[in-house]
Design a protein around this motif. Structure first.
Motif, mmCIF file in Angstrom:
data_model
loop_
_atom_site.group_PDB
_atom_site.id
_atom_site.type_symbol
_atom_site.label_atom_id
_atom_site.label_comp_id
_atom_site.label_asym_id
_atom_site.label_seq_id
_atom_site.Cartn_x
_atom_site.Cartn_y
_atom_site.Cartn_z
ATOM 1 N N ARG A 170 0.830 -1.212 0.000
ATOM 2 C CA ARG A 170 0.000 0.000 0.000
ATOM 3 C C ARG A 170 0.861 1.257 0.000
ATOM 4 O O ARG A 170 0.556 2.238 -0.662
ATOM 5 C CB ARG A 170 -0.959 0.022 1.191
ATOM 6 C CG ARG A 170 -1.736 1.325 1.171
ATOM 7 C CD ARG A 170 -2.973 1.391 1.979
ATOM 8 N NE ARG A 170 -4.022 0.486 1.543
ATOM 9 C CZ ARG A 170 -5.243 0.513 2.057
ATOM 10 N NH1 ARG A 170 -5.551 1.395 2.977
ATOM 11 N NH2 ARG A 170 -6.150 -0.349 1.653
ATOM 12 N N ARG A 171 1.951 1.209 0.727
ATOM 13 C CA ARG A 171 2.820 2.381 0.781
ATOM 14 C C ARG A 171 3.419 2.685 -0.591
ATOM 15 O O ARG A 171 3.467 3.841 -1.023
ATOM 16 C CB ARG A 171 3.933 2.112 1.783
ATOM 17 C CG ARG A 171 4.395 3.341 2.511
ATOM 18 C CD ARG A 171 5.607 3.000 3.336
ATOM 19 N NE ARG A 171 5.348 2.906 4.762
ATOM 20 C CZ ARG A 171 6.219 2.351 5.622
ATOM 21 N NH1 ARG A 171 7.347 1.802 5.173
ATOM 22 N NH2 ARG A 171 5.952 2.325 6.906
ATOM 23 N N ALA A 172 3.870 1.631 -1.272
ATOM 24 C CA ALA A 172 4.463 1.838 -2.602
ATOM 25 C C ALA A 172 3.424 2.474 -3.533
ATOM 26 O O ALA A 172 3.733 3.392 -4.289
ATOM 27 C CB ALA A 172 4.948 0.510 -3.177
ATOM 28 N N ALA A 173 2.180 1.983 -3.439
ATOM 29 C CA ALA A 173 1.139 2.500 -4.328
ATOM 30 C C ALA A 173 0.756 3.931 -3.962
ATOM 31 O O ALA A 173 0.686 4.805 -4.815
ATOM 32 C CB ALA A 173 -0.086 1.594 -4.274
ATOM 33 N N LEU A 174 0.529 4.168 -2.674
ATOM 34 C CA LEU A 174 0.007 5.473 -2.267
ATOM 35 C C LEU A 174 1.069 6.547 -2.180
ATOM 36 O O LEU A 174 0.867 7.678 -2.603
ATOM 37 C CB LEU A 174 -0.669 5.378 -0.896
ATOM 38 C CG LEU A 174 -2.040 4.719 -0.806
ATOM 39 C CD1 LEU A 174 -2.583 4.890 0.593
ATOM 40 C CD2 LEU A 174 -3.005 5.291 -1.828
ATOM 41 N N LYS A 175 2.210 6.183 -1.593
ATOM 42 C CA LYS A 175 3.176 7.236 -1.313
ATOM 43 C C LYS A 175 4.231 7.386 -2.397
ATOM 44 O O LYS A 175 4.850 8.430 -2.530
ATOM 45 C CB LYS A 175 3.821 7.010 0.053
ATOM 46 C CG LYS A 175 2.757 7.103 1.166
ATOM 47 C CD LYS A 175 3.305 6.730 2.509
ATOM 48 C CE LYS A 175 3.716 7.959 3.299
ATOM 49 N NZ LYS A 175 4.039 7.567 4.704
ATOM 50 N N GLY B 128 3.473 6.259 -5.657
ATOM 51 C CA GLY B 128 2.808 6.217 -6.951
ATOM 52 C C GLY B 128 3.324 5.089 -7.821
ATOM 53 O O GLY B 128 3.383 5.196 -9.040
ATOM 54 N N PHE B 129 3.721 3.980 -7.202
ATOM 55 C CA PHE B 129 4.316 2.854 -7.923
ATOM 56 C C PHE B 129 3.212 2.013 -8.561
ATOM 57 O O PHE B 129 2.557 1.213 -7.904
ATOM 58 C CB PHE B 129 5.165 2.032 -6.951
ATOM 59 C CG PHE B 129 5.987 0.954 -7.593
ATOM 60 C CD1 PHE B 129 7.060 1.288 -8.405
ATOM 61 C CD2 PHE B 129 5.705 -0.386 -7.371
ATOM 62 C CE1 PHE B 129 7.834 0.305 -8.998
ATOM 63 C CE2 PHE B 129 6.475 -1.376 -7.962
ATOM 64 C CZ PHE B 129 7.538 -1.037 -8.777
ATOM 65 N N ARG B 130 2.991 2.214 -9.858
ATOM 66 C CA ARG B 130 1.847 1.607 -10.549
ATOM 67 C C ARG B 130 1.794 0.085 -10.520
ATOM 68 O O ARG B 130 0.714 -0.480 -10.389
ATOM 69 C CB ARG B 130 1.794 2.099 -11.994
ATOM 70 C CG ARG B 130 1.442 3.565 -12.107
ATOM 71 C CD ARG B 130 -0.029 3.762 -11.797
ATOM 72 N NE ARG B 130 -0.338 5.181 -11.665
ATOM 73 C CZ ARG B 130 -1.518 5.631 -11.283
ATOM 74 N NH1 ARG B 130 -2.471 4.775 -10.979
ATOM 75 N NH2 ARG B 130 -1.729 6.913 -11.179
#
Ligand code: SF4
Lengths: 299, 449
Positions: free
Chosen positions: B249-254, B256-258
């Motif tokens: 979740r952190r990679a995605a949210l913080k 922006g790792f698609r």
């Protein structure tokens, strides 16, 4: 796009608090990362898991939570011993229910004597808990502090209206205190600031007051998460005390817990794991089975 | 990561032709950035640029739907790491595992139990969302029979779990219109799976041995035009699950790792043999971001706590659940009926009013506006203290409604007794039971006005 683990380092620690004395003393807090984030920081102490002991015969307990203690409920010394020897509790919470002015109204002297007996009988650290009546709690806990001088008990709840008296006695006799402010991070901070004017911060544990699963759990969860982040992320020194959740009793009072043993144990254990995930450092359980489950899961 | 207005502006035609309905391209860009406008409204966008912008403006975690119709489960589009920052939006789905190795009668029993599962709590329906059907028998016919049975005799959304890719998709074709999640899609079967996924239009459960391993599969699927995916980082226990889910979740949210911008699935049923531990792991992983948790059993005493837990964690902290302030008349109270008071925290109201109904003693239930705070928190903040309650009594003329002078207050509010004795002279303040479930007994025993 290459994946890099998005680790976050935190440069401050939650304070480490020592409870009890000697070999069996327990340390809580001390972490410099969010709960269970050992992949990006250090959590030197696992959470303290305490079992409850009442100073008087319990009333209205569901059979499934009374059953583990059935043979000892008439004697708090035996009760405490059973918790430690049979259920492996590393910490106990002695609840001085009989001092309730609206109930048995036992005197501070009697309460202190019982506390002394129980805490002499087993060598694990103790939380000693009043009845949420400010004035009476102050009298009782001051007396307990004196009579049990040097035992490094964790005395509570200490609230805005009685913190000076109790904390002074605790300081004089070498105990720690639980600063309680109901469900509000700002009030928690205010009380800590007031206490720290004369009381060592490393001897304070905070209690934001916990609600059981289904009965306000989400409020407790978010308040603890917030306090933890104020402490670790915003580096607010007055928010870096370890956090206590006293919730076992509330869980077993619910209609759902009373419906079945399994449901009751899960009601308590799910509440417990939720508070640990939010950042609690010390939990008070009522059922030894819920405590055991949590212990096995988090190690 | 949301794009800023200035970044969007750079990609617009900058002719200020106004056809979008805004005076300038810049005004349009600002509106887009806050989600108040639609890219479609600019007719002059180069299609390639539009695709780029669309991708950049898409939510960091995609919304994925499993199942069809009323029982479809939509997960994803989460915006925060911690619920107090905003809220968690889409409740984790709860799936029950059924193996084709279980005997027919066991399966029958399990399905019956799942279908009969029906809980309502404080006006909310608590329900199971999915069946996870697992291929373990080695017999394709058996698995397909199970899938058919679940498809034909229930309305649940489905997850198909099968290591044999051919069997997996052959089963999926039996229920494709139900949009089942097919699992696992791994680095080894991605190329075989892509045409099938496209043909059937079903979401993919991507499994990797690690987070890193996931990303190559999701990127490959994305390049093939497949975007309905769920991630399983292969966590082996609760602690690994917390770690993996947090990092995803952190990679995605913080960041922006698609490649990790998809909802997730976790399997407590495979992590623990012990049902208590399985349930606890599920509870923990619902907090820590799992979009679906799969459980091995469907017994009420394990599921109810978990469902209540989900309801708690996914409730919106910005809107405490409240009921309207007033002196509620329950049954048909008269001048000798009991008077109780509580907060307008919805749960307090539901518990007390249900208990009064159960006792079958008509009563006045005074509900004081505490902005949704429960008894003790409201007391601390002055919304439910002696003074506030005395005001309520005045406002609703409680003294005129009844002849007696007895007020029953919540059992936890010991501290209120003295305050109320002072603020409501002449009233006897009676502390109610600590537990809502004891109210009926309390009322029938104590109420002799
Ligand atoms: S329609 Fe497009 S080009 Fe015209 S003003 Fe709006 S954004 Fe600019």
């Amino acid at each position: 796009m290459k994946y890099e683990p998005p680790l976050e380092k935190i440069s401050v620690n939650i304070r480490e608090t020592v409870l009890g004395q000697g070999e069996k003393s327990v340390k809580i807090g001390g972490e410099n990362t969010l709960p269970f984030h050992s992949f990006e920081g250090s959590l030197p102490n696992s959470a303290g898991l305490a079992l409850e002991v009442l100073d008087t015969q319990p009333e209205n307990w569901a059979p499934s939570v009374l059953e583990p203690f059935e043979d000892v409920v008439s004697d708090p010394v035996k009760w405490a011993k059973k918790c430690v020897e049979v259920y492996g509790a590393e910490m106990l919470c002695l609840r001085l229910l009989s001092t309730d002015p609206m109930g048995k109204d036992r005197s501070p002297e009697e309460a202190a004597e019982i506390t002394k007996k129980v805490t002499d009988a087993v060598d694990v650290p103790f939380i000693v808990w009043g009845t949420d009546m400010e004035d009476k709690d102050a009298q009782v806990l001051m007396q307990v502090a004196r009579v049990c001088s040097g035992k490094n008990l964790l005395l509570g709840p200490v609230v805005k209206g009685n913190y000076e008296k109790i904390a002074k006695a605790a300081l004089e006799h070498g105990h720690a205190v639980v600063a309680q402010a109901s469900m509000d991070a700002n009030l928690t901070k205010e009380l800590n600031i007031a206490l720290c004017k004369f009381f060592p911060p490393e001897k304070i544990v905070v209690d934001p007051t916990a609600s059981a699963l289904g009965y306000g759990l989400e409020y407790t969860f978010s308040i603890i998460e917030e306090i933890k982040q104020f402490g670790l992320v915003d580096k607010d020194k007055m928010m870096q005390m370890p956090i206590l959740c006293d919730f076992g009793g509330d869980c077993w009072r619910t209609k759902e817990a009373k419906e079945s043993r399994e449901q009751g144990i899960l009601w308590e254990a799910i509440s417990g794991i939720t508070f640990l995930l939010a950042g609690a450092n010390l939990l008070v359980f009522r059922h030894p089975e819920s405590l055991k489950l949590i212990k096995e899961m988090v190690i | 990561m949301a794009l800023k207005g200035a970044e969007i502006m750079k990609m617009l035609p900058k002719t200020n032709c106004k056809e979008c309905g805004y005076p300038t391209c810049f005004a349009f860009a600002m509106k887009l950035a806050t989600g108040g406008a639609n890219l479609e409204d600019c007719p002059h966008l180069d299609p390639q640029v539009r695709a780029q912008l669309e991708a950049a403006m898409a939510p960091p975690i995609k919304l994925v739907t499993i199942g069809a119709g009323e029982n479809a489960l939509a997960i994803g589009e989460e915006e925060v790491m911690f619920r107090h920052e905003k809220t968690f939006f889409h409740e984790s789905g709860i799936a029950i595992l059924i193996s084709d190795k279980e005997s027919e009668s066991d399966i029958e029993k399990k399905l019956k139990r799942i279908k009969a599962f029906d809980f309502e709590r404080i006006g909310q329906k608590l329900k199971i969302d999915l069946l996870a059907l697992c291929f373990e028998s080695g017999d394709k016919g058996k698995f397909e029979a199970l899938v058919k049975k679940a498809y034909e005799t229930t309305n649940f959304a489905l997850i198909l779990i099968c290591e044999d890719t051919d069997v997996l998709f052959s089963a999926a074709s039996l229920c494709a219109d139900r949009k089942p999640l097919v699992y696992p899609i791994t680095k080894d079967n991605t190329s075989a799976a892509i045409p099938k996924l496209k043909e059937l239009g079903v979401p993919a459960g991507v499994k990797g041995q690690s987070i890193e391993a996931l990303t190559s599969v999701t990127s490959e699927l994305k390049d093939a035009g497949i975007e309905d995916m769920l991630l399983d980082p292969g966590s082996k226990n609760m602690l690994e699950g917390i770690r993996d889910q947090t990092l995803i979740r952190r990679a995605a949210l913080k960041k922006g790792f698609r490649p990790l911008g998809y909802p997730t699935i976790a399997f407590p049923c495979f992590m623990y043999q012990d049902r208590f531990k399985e349930t606890l792991a599920a509870a923990a992983l619902m907090i820590k971001y799992a979009g679906i948790v799969v459980l091995s059993q469907a017994e009420a005493q394990f599921l109810l706590p978990l469902l209540v837990h989900r309801f708690n964690i996914y409730s919106d902290p910005r809107r405490p659940m409240t009921v309207e302030e007033k002196a509620y008349e329950i049954g048909n109270p008269g001048e000798n009926s009991p008077v109780l008071i509580s907060t307008n925290y919805a749960l307090d109201y539901f518990i007390v009013s249900a208990a009064i109904e159960e006792a079958n003693i008509p009563a006045y239930l005074c509900i004081k506006d505490t902005e949704g705070l429960g008894v003790m928190a409201a007391w601390t903040s002055g919304k439910f203290n002696g003074e506030a309650i005395a005001e309520f009594f005045e406002k609703y003329a409680m003294a005129d409604k009844v002849k007696h002078r007895k007020l029953i207050i919540p059992g936890v509010a010991k501290k209120l007794v003295a305050e109320l004795e002072e603020e409501l002279p002449g009233w006897e303040i009676i502390l109610g039971p600590l537990e809502g479930s004891d109210i009926p007994k309390f009322l029938s025993e104590e109420w002799k006005a």
